[in-house]
Scaffold this motif. Structure first.
Motif, mmCIF file in Angstrom:
data_model
loop_
_atom_site.group_PDB
_atom_site.id
_atom_site.type_symbol
_atom_site.label_atom_id
_atom_site.label_comp_id
_atom_site.label_asym_id
_atom_site.label_seq_id
_atom_site.Cartn_x
_atom_site.Cartn_y
_atom_site.Cartn_z
ATOM 1 N N PRO A 112 -9.945 -9.754 -10.470
ATOM 2 C CA PRO A 112 -9.380 -8.706 -9.610
ATOM 3 C C PRO A 112 -7.991 -8.320 -10.082
ATOM 4 C CG PRO A 112 -9.365 -10.818 -8.490
ATOM 5 C CD PRO A 112 -10.149 -11.019 -9.748
ATOM 6 N N ASP A 113 -7.680 -7.048 -10.012
ATOM 7 C CA ASP A 113 -6.385 -6.554 -10.494
ATOM 8 C C ASP A 113 -5.236 -6.978 -9.596
ATOM 9 O OD1 ASP A 113 -5.196 -5.394 -12.608
ATOM 10 O OD2 ASP A 113 -5.542 -3.321 -12.013
ATOM 11 N N THR A 114 -5.577 -7.453 -8.393
ATOM 12 C CA THR A 114 -4.558 -7.930 -7.462
ATOM 13 C C THR A 114 -4.935 -9.327 -6.983
ATOM 14 O OG1 THR A 114 -5.726 -6.874 -5.612
ATOM 15 C CG2 THR A 114 -3.943 -5.625 -6.651
ATOM 16 N N LYS A 115 -3.952 -10.165 -6.730
ATOM 17 C CA LYS A 115 -4.215 -11.526 -6.276
ATOM 18 C C LYS A 115 -4.708 -11.519 -4.832
ATOM 19 C CE LYS A 115 -1.130 -14.165 -9.298
ATOM 20 N NZ LYS A 115 -0.015 -15.140 -9.353
ATOM 21 N N ASN A 116 -5.479 -12.555 -4.498
ATOM 22 C CA ASN A 116 -5.995 -12.715 -3.136
ATOM 23 C C ASN A 116 -6.746 -11.473 -2.646
ATOM 24 O OD1 ASN A 116 -4.746 -15.298 -2.957
ATOM 25 N ND2 ASN A 116 -2.808 -14.300 -2.451
ATOM 26 N N LEU A 155 -14.958 -2.149 -9.620
ATOM 27 C CA LEU A 155 -16.289 -2.608 -9.272
ATOM 28 C C LEU A 155 -16.567 -2.146 -7.850
ATOM 29 C CD1 LEU A 155 -18.834 -4.393 -9.693
ATOM 30 C CD2 LEU A 155 -17.453 -6.348 -8.973
ATOM 31 N N GLY A 156 -17.608 -1.363 -7.669
ATOM 32 C CA GLY A 156 -17.861 -0.791 -6.356
ATOM 33 C C GLY A 156 -19.210 -1.143 -5.784
ATOM 34 N N PHE A 157 -19.252 -1.372 -4.455
ATOM 35 C CA PHE A 157 -20.518 -1.510 -3.746
ATOM 36 C C PHE A 157 -20.334 -0.879 -2.375
ATOM 37 C CE2 PHE A 157 -18.058 -5.188 -2.701
ATOM 38 C CZ PHE A 157 -18.428 -5.632 -1.440
ATOM 39 N N GLY A 158 -21.225 0.080 -2.051
ATOM 40 C CA GLY A 158 -21.041 0.864 -0.842
ATOM 41 C C GLY A 158 -19.749 1.665 -0.959
ATOM 42 N N LEU A 159 -18.923 1.612 0.071
ATOM 43 C CA LEU A 159 -17.636 2.301 0.048
ATOM 44 C C LEU A 159 -16.494 1.386 -0.369
ATOM 45 C CD1 LEU A 159 -17.947 4.387 3.354
ATOM 46 C CD2 LEU A 159 -18.351 5.147 0.998
ATOM 47 N N VAL A 160 -16.837 0.151 -0.763
ATOM 48 C CA VAL A 160 -15.818 -0.826 -1.174
ATOM 49 C C VAL A 160 -15.582 -0.706 -2.675
ATOM 50 C CG1 VAL A 160 -15.186 -3.267 -1.268
ATOM 51 C CG2 VAL A 160 -16.534 -2.385 0.665
ATOM 52 N N SER A 161 -14.325 -0.621 -3.062
ATOM 53 C CA SER A 161 -13.963 -0.513 -4.470
ATOM 54 C C SER A 161 -12.953 -1.608 -4.814
ATOM 55 C CB SER A 161 -13.372 0.869 -4.771
ATOM 56 O OG SER A 161 -13.045 0.978 -6.131
ATOM 57 N N ILE A 162 -13.261 -2.389 -5.855
ATOM 58 C CA ILE A 162 -12.400 -3.500 -6.253
ATOM 59 C C ILE A 162 -11.857 -3.236 -7.658
ATOM 60 C CG2 ILE A 162 -12.238 -5.998 -6.544
ATOM 61 C CD1 ILE A 162 -14.941 -6.172 -5.020
ATOM 62 N N PRO A 163 -10.543 -3.012 -7.810
ATOM 63 C CA PRO A 163 -9.982 -2.858 -9.157
ATOM 64 C C PRO A 163 -10.142 -4.165 -9.934
ATOM 65 C CG PRO A 163 -8.440 -2.109 -7.472
ATOM 66 C CD PRO A 163 -9.514 -2.870 -6.761
ATOM 67 N N VAL A 164 -10.752 -4.090 -11.124
ATOM 68 C CA VAL A 164 -11.011 -5.306 -11.905
ATOM 69 C C VAL A 164 -10.723 -5.094 -13.386
ATOM 70 C CG1 VAL A 164 -12.773 -6.232 -10.339
ATOM 71 C CG2 VAL A 164 -13.455 -4.713 -12.222
ATOM 72 N N LYS A 165 -10.598 -6.209 -14.079
ATOM 73 C CA LYS A 165 -10.508 -6.227 -15.536
ATOM 74 C C LYS A 165 -11.671 -7.069 -16.050
ATOM 75 C CE LYS A 165 -5.421 -6.170 -15.497
ATOM 76 N NZ LYS A 165 -4.203 -6.960 -15.797
ATOM 77 N N LEU A 166 -12.207 -6.702 -17.223
ATOM 78 C CA LEU A 166 -13.287 -7.470 -17.839
ATOM 79 C C LEU A 166 -12.750 -8.252 -19.029
ATOM 80 C CD1 LEU A 166 -16.518 -5.265 -18.043
ATOM 81 C CD2 LEU A 166 -15.836 -6.867 -16.272
ATOM 82 N N TYR A 167 -13.206 -9.505 -19.125
ATOM 83 C CA TYR A 167 -12.864 -10.368 -20.258
ATOM 84 C C TYR A 167 -14.159 -10.915 -20.839
ATOM 85 C CZ TYR A 167 -8.217 -10.411 -18.079
ATOM 86 O OH TYR A 167 -7.014 -10.037 -17.518
ATOM 87 N N SER A 168 -14.237 -11.012 -22.155
ATOM 88 C CA SER A 168 -15.434 -11.576 -22.767
ATOM 89 C C SER A 168 -15.604 -13.019 -22.322
ATOM 90 C CB SER A 168 -15.332 -11.512 -24.297
ATOM 91 O OG SER A 168 -16.485 -12.077 -24.882
#
Length: 256
Positions: free
Chosen positions: A113-117, A9-22
């Motif tokens: 998030p794919d990583t904690k905290n 999930l990205g906004f600007g130059l920030v990228s957050i590794p994520v998983k989607l769940y229904s």
């Protein structure tokens, strides 16, 4: 829960590794189609219209008809159409969520998030809450490009798919008059009636009563019994005058 999509999930130059769940699940009862003669289950088969034989699932491909012939597509073709969108939910702008017409909403997914905290994840949640904004983005799910809004629910980022503008039909063909005269007193009483019924939105108060009643009927029927059905008693106004109907509604206790 099992993740249905993994990317960033990205906004600007920030990228957050994520998983989607229904985030949603069906509440309707699951009925099987049966042959009325012996109650055997009816199975649906994938039949070749030429040979009339069943086609194994691994032999089925997707094709697009072009000039009276089919162009066969594979998974790589769909990903090649938008490789960057296949793994990225890129927020293109931030909007007021109140500006999104409810007609556009489809379905929602929780993001994890794919990583904690993950600090960037927490930052985006807090920033959206404080600004009362939602991110507007596009991404590809199951070979289909979707428009979506990214919004916080408590401390979780939710991705809600919304329809594209061309998917909403025009109202031009509807037979609705635009010059109906409404008097000030009718409008005032109508507004008072709305205010009388106004409350904070709490969807937890509402249950799927139809399926509950249907399940009761099923259980009684399994015992050879018939449920007692409540007869509807529609409320009738004492006259056809709109103002009088509004006044009667206003004077009727809510929930009575």
């Amino acid at each position: 829960m099992r993740a249905i999509w993994k990317g960033s999930l990205g906004f600007g130059l920030v990228s957050i590794p994520v998983k989607l769940y229904s985030a949603v699940q069906a509440s309707s009862l699951d009925f099987d189609m049966l042959d009325s003669r012996d109650h055997s289950r009816i199975r649906y088969q994938r039949i070749n219209e030429q040979s009339r034989k069943e086609v194994p699932y691994d032999k089925i491909v997707k094709g697009y008809k072009l000039n009276d012939d089919y162009v066969i597509m594979d998974d790589a073709d769909f990903e090649d159409a938008a490789p960057e969108k296949s793994r990225v939910i890129e927020i293109e702008s931030f909007v007021d969520i109140a500006d999104v017409n409810p007609m556009f909403y489809e379905t929602s997914y929780y993001t994890e998030p794919d990583t904690k905290n993950n600090k960037a994840y927490a930052l985006l949640v807090q920033a959206l809450i404080k600004s009362k904004k939602a991110g507007l983005a596009r991404f590809v799910l199951r070979s289909t490009e979707s428009l979506c809004i990214v919004h916080p629910v408590e401390q979780v980022l939710v991705v809600t798919r919304i329809r594209f503008a061309q998917e909403i039909r025009s109202t031009d063909d509807l037979n609705i008059a635009g010059d109906v005269a409404i008097s000030k007193k009718e409008l005032d009483v109508g507004m008072a009636l709305i205010n009388q019924y106004a409350e904070h939105f709490d969807v937890s108060k509402f249950k799927d009563e139809y399926n509950d009643e249907l399940l009761k009927i099923i259980k009684l029927k399994s015992k050879g019994k018939r449920a007692t059905v409540k007869k509807m008693k529609p409320q009738k106004a004492t006259g056809d005058d709109l103002y009088e109907q509004l006044m009667q509604s206003l004077n009727t206790k809510k929930g009575a």
